[in-house]
Design a protein around this motif. Structure first.
Motif, PDB file in Angstrom:
ATOM      1  N   PRO A  56      36.409 -29.656  68.513  1.00 30.39           N
ATOM      2  CA  PRO A  56      35.942 -29.160  69.818  1.00 30.39           C
ATOM      3  C   PRO A  56      36.915 -29.440  70.960  1.00 30.39           C
ATOM      4  O   PRO A  56      37.175 -28.567  71.798  1.00 30.39           O
ATOM      5  CB  PRO A  56      34.607 -29.878  70.011  1.00 30.39           C
ATOM      6  CG  PRO A  56      34.116 -30.116  68.625  1.00 30.39           C
ATOM      7  CD  PRO A  56      35.349 -30.403  67.813  1.00 30.39           C
ATOM      8  N   GLU A  57      37.460 -30.657  71.015  1.00 26.73           N
ATOM      9  CA  GLU A  57      38.380 -30.973  72.113  1.00 26.73           C
ATOM     10  C   GLU A  57      39.682 -30.168  71.993  1.00 26.73           C
ATOM     11  O   GLU A  57      40.304 -29.823  73.004  1.00 26.73           O
ATOM     12  CB  GLU A  57      38.668 -32.470  72.156  1.00 26.73           C
ATOM     13  CG  GLU A  57      39.294 -33.059  70.899  1.00 26.73           C
ATOM     14  CD  GLU A  57      38.271 -33.470  69.850  1.00 26.73           C
ATOM     15  OE1 GLU A  57      38.663 -34.182  68.905  1.00 26.73           O
ATOM     16  OE2 GLU A  57      37.085 -33.080  69.975  1.00 26.73           O
ATOM     17  N   GLU A  58      40.086 -29.840  70.763  1.00 29.95           N
ATOM     18  CA  GLU A  58      41.273 -29.008  70.578  1.00 29.95           C
ATOM     19  C   GLU A  58      40.988 -27.566  70.978  1.00 29.95           C
ATOM     20  O   GLU A  58      41.844 -26.896  71.579  1.00 29.95           O
ATOM     21  CB  GLU A  58      41.728 -29.069  69.117  1.00 29.95           C
ATOM     22  CG  GLU A  58      42.250 -30.427  68.695  1.00 29.95           C
ATOM     23  CD  GLU A  58      42.572 -30.494  67.213  1.00 29.95           C
ATOM     24  OE1 GLU A  58      43.586 -31.132  66.847  1.00 29.95           O
ATOM     25  OE2 GLU A  58      41.814 -29.905  66.404  1.00 29.95           O
ATOM     26  N   LEU A  59      39.799 -27.081  70.662  1.00 33.36           N
ATOM     27  CA  LEU A  59      39.422 -25.739  71.104  1.00 33.36           C
ATOM     28  C   LEU A  59      39.424 -25.648  72.623  1.00 33.36           C
ATOM     29  O   LEU A  59      39.902 -24.661  73.203  1.00 33.36           O
ATOM     30  CB  LEU A  59      38.027 -25.384  70.580  1.00 33.36           C
ATOM     31  CG  LEU A  59      37.912 -24.853  69.154  1.00 33.36           C
ATOM     32  CD1 LEU A  59      36.445 -24.743  68.751  1.00 33.36           C
ATOM     33  CD2 LEU A  59      38.611 -23.504  69.029  1.00 33.36           C
ATOM     34  N   ASP A  60      38.880 -26.665  73.267  1.00 35.31           N
ATOM     35  CA  ASP A  60      38.865 -26.686  74.727  1.00 35.31           C
ATOM     36  C   ASP A  60      40.293 -26.639  75.275  1.00 35.31           C
ATOM     37  O   ASP A  60      40.583 -25.900  76.225  1.00 35.31           O
ATOM     38  CB  ASP A  60      38.141 -27.938  75.220  1.00 35.31           C
ATOM     39  CG  ASP A  60      38.004 -27.978  76.724  1.00 35.31           C
ATOM     40  OD1 ASP A  60      37.390 -27.059  77.294  1.00 35.31           O
ATOM     41  OD2 ASP A  60      38.550 -28.918  77.335  1.00 35.31           O
ATOM     42  N   ARG A  61      41.175 -27.407  74.667  1.00 39.35           N
ATOM     43  CA  ARG A  61      42.575 -27.389  75.110  1.00 39.35           C
ATOM     44  C   ARG A  61      43.190 -26.007  74.887  1.00 39.35           C
ATOM     45  O   ARG A  61      43.932 -25.510  75.737  1.00 39.35           O
ATOM     46  CB  ARG A  61      43.387 -28.453  74.365  1.00 39.35           C
ATOM     47  CG  ARG A  61      44.821 -28.509  74.882  1.00 39.35           C
ATOM     48  CD  ARG A  61      45.705 -29.447  74.117  1.00 39.35           C
ATOM     49  NE  ARG A  61      47.082 -29.326  74.618  1.00 39.35           N
ATOM     50  CZ  ARG A  61      48.143 -29.760  73.972  1.00 39.35           C
ATOM     51  NH1 ARG A  61      48.021 -30.376  72.799  1.00 39.35           N
ATOM     52  NH2 ARG A  61      49.346 -29.594  74.483  1.00 39.35           N
ATOM     53  N   LEU A  62      42.883 -25.387  73.746  1.00 37.59           N
ATOM     54  CA  LEU A  62      43.419 -24.049  73.466  1.00 37.59           C
ATOM     55  C   LEU A  62      43.034 -23.064  74.570  1.00 37.59           C
ATOM     56  O   LEU A  62      43.887 -22.328  75.090  1.00 37.59           O
ATOM     57  CB  LEU A  62      42.889 -23.562  72.118  1.00 37.59           C
ATOM     58  CG  LEU A  62      43.147 -22.091  71.771  1.00 37.59           C
ATOM     59  CD1 LEU A  62      44.638 -21.813  71.655  1.00 37.59           C
ATOM     60  CD2 LEU A  62      42.413 -21.719  70.479  1.00 37.59           C
ATOM     61  N   PHE A  63      41.757 -23.041  74.934  1.00 36.41           N
ATOM     62  CA  PHE A  63      41.324 -22.116  75.982  1.00 36.41           C
ATOM     63  C   PHE A  63      41.986 -22.434  77.313  1.00 36.41           C
ATOM     64  O   PHE A  63      42.370 -21.524  78.060  1.00 36.41           O
ATOM     65  CB  PHE A  63      39.807 -22.144  76.122  1.00 36.41           C
ATOM     66  CG  PHE A  63      39.080 -21.414  75.040  1.00 36.41           C
ATOM     67  CD1 PHE A  63      39.100 -20.029  74.992  1.00 36.41           C
ATOM     68  CD2 PHE A  63      38.392 -22.096  74.057  1.00 36.41           C
ATOM     69  CE1 PHE A  63      38.434 -19.337  73.996  1.00 36.41           C
ATOM     70  CE2 PHE A  63      37.728 -21.419  73.047  1.00 36.41           C
ATOM     71  CZ  PHE A  63      37.744 -20.035  73.022  1.00 36.41           C
ATOM     72  N   ASN A  64      42.129 -23.706  77.627  1.00 39.32           N
ATOM     73  CA  ASN A  64      42.785 -24.068  78.880  1.00 39.32           C
ATOM     74  C   ASN A  64      44.241 -23.625  78.903  1.00 39.32           C
ATOM     75  O   ASN A  64      44.770 -23.227  79.948  1.00 39.32           O
ATOM     76  CB  ASN A  64      42.673 -25.574  79.113  1.00 39.32           C
ATOM     77  CG  ASN A  64      41.265 -26.005  79.471  1.00 39.32           C
ATOM     78  OD1 ASN A  64      40.518 -25.233  80.083  1.00 39.32           O
ATOM     79  ND2 ASN A  64      40.885 -27.211  79.090  1.00 39.32           N
ATOM     80  N   ILE A  65      44.909 -23.670  77.759  1.00 39.34           N
ATOM     81  CA  ILE A  65      46.282 -23.161  77.670  1.00 39.34           C
ATOM     82  C   ILE A  65      46.305 -21.662  77.930  1.00 39.34           C
ATOM     83  O   ILE A  65      47.125 -21.157  78.705  1.00 39.34           O
ATOM     84  CB  ILE A  65      46.873 -23.488  76.282  1.00 39.34           C
ATOM     85  CG1 ILE A  65      47.120 -24.991  76.137  1.00 39.34           C
ATOM     86  CG2 ILE A  65      48.179 -22.725  76.065  1.00 39.34           C
ATOM     87  CD1 ILE A  65      47.480 -25.415  74.721  1.00 39.34           C
ATOM     88  N   LEU A  66      45.380 -20.933  77.288  1.00 34.47           N
ATOM     89  CA  LEU A  66      45.355 -19.474  77.442  1.00 34.47           C
ATOM     90  C   LEU A  66      44.925 -19.058  78.842  1.00 34.47           C
ATOM     91  O   LEU A  66      45.257 -17.951  79.295  1.00 34.47           O
ATOM     92  CB  LEU A  66      44.422 -18.856  76.395  1.00 34.47           C
ATOM     93  CG  LEU A  66      44.819 -19.094  74.935  1.00 34.47           C
ATOM     94  CD1 LEU A  66      43.805 -18.440  74.004  1.00 34.47           C
ATOM     95  CD2 LEU A  66      46.218 -18.566  74.653  1.00 34.47           C
ATOM     96  N   ASN A  67      44.202 -19.923  79.530  1.00 36.81           N
ATOM     97  CA  ASN A  67      43.767 -19.598  80.892  1.00 36.81           C
ATOM     98  C   ASN A  67      44.930 -19.552  81.880  1.00 36.81           C
ATOM     99  O   ASN A  67      44.728 -19.220  83.056  1.00 36.81           O
ATOM    100  CB  ASN A  67      42.725 -20.611  81.367  1.00 36.81           C
ATOM    101  CG  ASN A  67      41.370 -20.370  80.739  1.00 36.81           C
ATOM    102  OD1 ASN A  67      41.086 -19.286  80.239  1.00 36.81           O
ATOM    103  ND2 ASN A  67      40.526 -21.397  80.738  1.00 36.81           N
TER     104      ASN A  67
END
Length: 438
Positions: free
Chosen positions: A115-126
């Motif tokens: 979950p924390e890696e998914l959150d980081r992924l979205f923040n990168i794409l944002n």
């Protein structure tokens, strides 16, 4: 070769033309092409954003996608570190005015990430500018559907959850080299229902050994019980270097009988067949958003294995299927200096004829077909003048000219995996034959 001869030489299932040119037509670009130049003349107001996560719990026997298993936390962290470096370079090349109208995260299995890696992924794409209410899809597998992961997807406005089930019958999934417990699949789908994403898609496969029309209908009925908005129904292909290929397990010859039964079953319940593979629930239309046209607009791919499309150039990292080759390419990606992400060094150029072929193939394999006015405005001559061989498809009963459109008939949709490869140019076929798959 005329269409009738081509069809007779290989039958209904000759190749899935999900992209044109095929990635096996890509070659080393020397010198590398700066992304800033590749995108300079493109309309960047309605782009497609794609991020590839090349990690899975297991490698299914039929899978030839760019993915690997056994990734630990240090590897996934390094991957996200590298993706972030790539995003910075690509963002700079596209410029601040680039806007994305659609997005997808695929793999592999994106929800393999914690979950924390998914959150980081979205923040990168944002880092990229998203249009308001941008449709965003994420792929997942039953074993990775957890409430904490889904909470992250909801937080980041994911609109479409796509889950690969393949079959609700354990004996069938075992023949696919995909051992899974149906109770776990049902639990995952129940969790997805509770999460209430705007769109739920379920992927199924037909053509594995032992499957019958009755067992396929059983899987379809169970899929419908979870009220999805879309179902993708894929024919089984056994491709080189996959697990099924290594053990010599071929798909059944009855694949077309199975597809026809599925089409009759779903359409009898009001479902609409959009393409050979895609079916939509009664009354469902995709979420509204800025118009994106896959035949014309660009796609920006991020991560190892992702493709990017401009009008003139398609590019990506290298392509491989075997675990050794995938790991080799993945290691190259992780070690890429940041400034090298600002250029494309592997891909394929599309001249005017190839751009026309791409538009044609992408249009004719969907139920709404090709709009004559749109084609003529873009290419400055009628489509039949550009491709007189299309009259063969009309004579075959596969294509209908309504005056406004060229549309595939039901037979045309059945023949999609013949029509697509048949329309490939000789030049692209030659490049694909030169490719050494590893």
């Amino acid at each position: 070769m005329n269409f009738r001869t081509y069809f007779q030489s290989g039958g209904f299932f000759q190749g899935y033309a999900y992209a044109y040119p095929h990635k096996m037509a890509y070659q080393r670009l020397e010198p590398a092409l700066p992304l800033k130049e590749l995108w300079a003349e493109e309309d960047r107001r309605a782009l497609f954003l794609y991020a590839h996560i090349p990690f899975c719990e297991m490698r299914c026997g039929f899978c030839n996608l760019f993915t690997t298993t056994g990734a630990d936390e240090p590897l996934t962290r390094r991957y996200l570190d590298t993706l972030e470096r790539q995003v910075e370079q690509v963002h700079g090349a596209l410029g601040p005015d680039a806007q994305f109208a659609r997005g997808a995260i695929g793999g592999g299995t994106p929800t393999f990430l914690a979950p924390e890696e998914l959150d980081r992924l979205f923040n990168i794409l944002n880092r990229f500018q998203r249009a308001p209410h941008m449709p965003l899809a994420v792929e997942m597998s039953p074993g990775t559907v957890t409430t904490d992961r889904l909470a992250v997807l909801k937080q980041h406005r994911v609109t479409r959850a796509s889950i690969g089930v393949q079959s609700f019958i354990e004996s069938e999934t075992r023949t696919l080299g995909r051992p899974q417990k149906i109770d776990k699949v049902r639990q995952a789908l129940g969790t997805l229902q509770e999460a209430a994403f705007p769109v739920l898609n379920i992927d199924l496969i037909y053509g594995m050994q032992g499957q019958t029309t009755a067992s396929l209908e059983q899987s379809l009925n169970e899929a419908l019980s979870f009220t999805p908005q879309e179902i993708y129904l894929y024919p089984l292909y056994v491709r080189p270097l996959t697990g099924l290929h290594r053990i010599g397990r071929e798909p059944m010859d009855e694949r077309m009988d199975l597809l026809r039964h599925a089409v009759d079953f779903l359409t009898s319940k009001g479902w609409r067949q959009v393409s050979m593979r895609l079916f939509r629930a009664p009354g469902y239309e995709p979420p509204e958003g800025p118009v994106y046209c896959c035949q014309e607009d660009g796609m920006v791919g991020l991560g190892a294995g992702a493709r990017s499309y401009t009008t003139r150039w398609h590019y990506s990292s290298e392509y491989g299927v075997s675990q050794n080759k995938v790991r080799e390419i993945l290691d190259q990606y992780l070690q890429t200096p940041s400034n090298q992400f600002a250029a494309a060094d592997y891909g394929c150029g599309l001249n005017d004829e190839e751009q026309q072929r791409r538009h044609l193939i992408k249009s004719l394999l969907r139920d709404d077909g090709l709009l004559h006015t749109e084609w003529t405005e873009r290419f400055q001559r009628p489509v039949i003048e550009a491709f007189p061989r299309l009259t063969e498809l009309m004579e075959e009963g596969a294509l209908l000219d309504t005056g406004a459109r060229l549309q595939p008939t039901r037979r045309g949709l059945e023949l999609s995996d013949v029509i697509g490869p048949w329309l490939f140019s000789d030049a692209m076929k030659a490049r694909m034959q030169e490719f050494e798959l590893a």
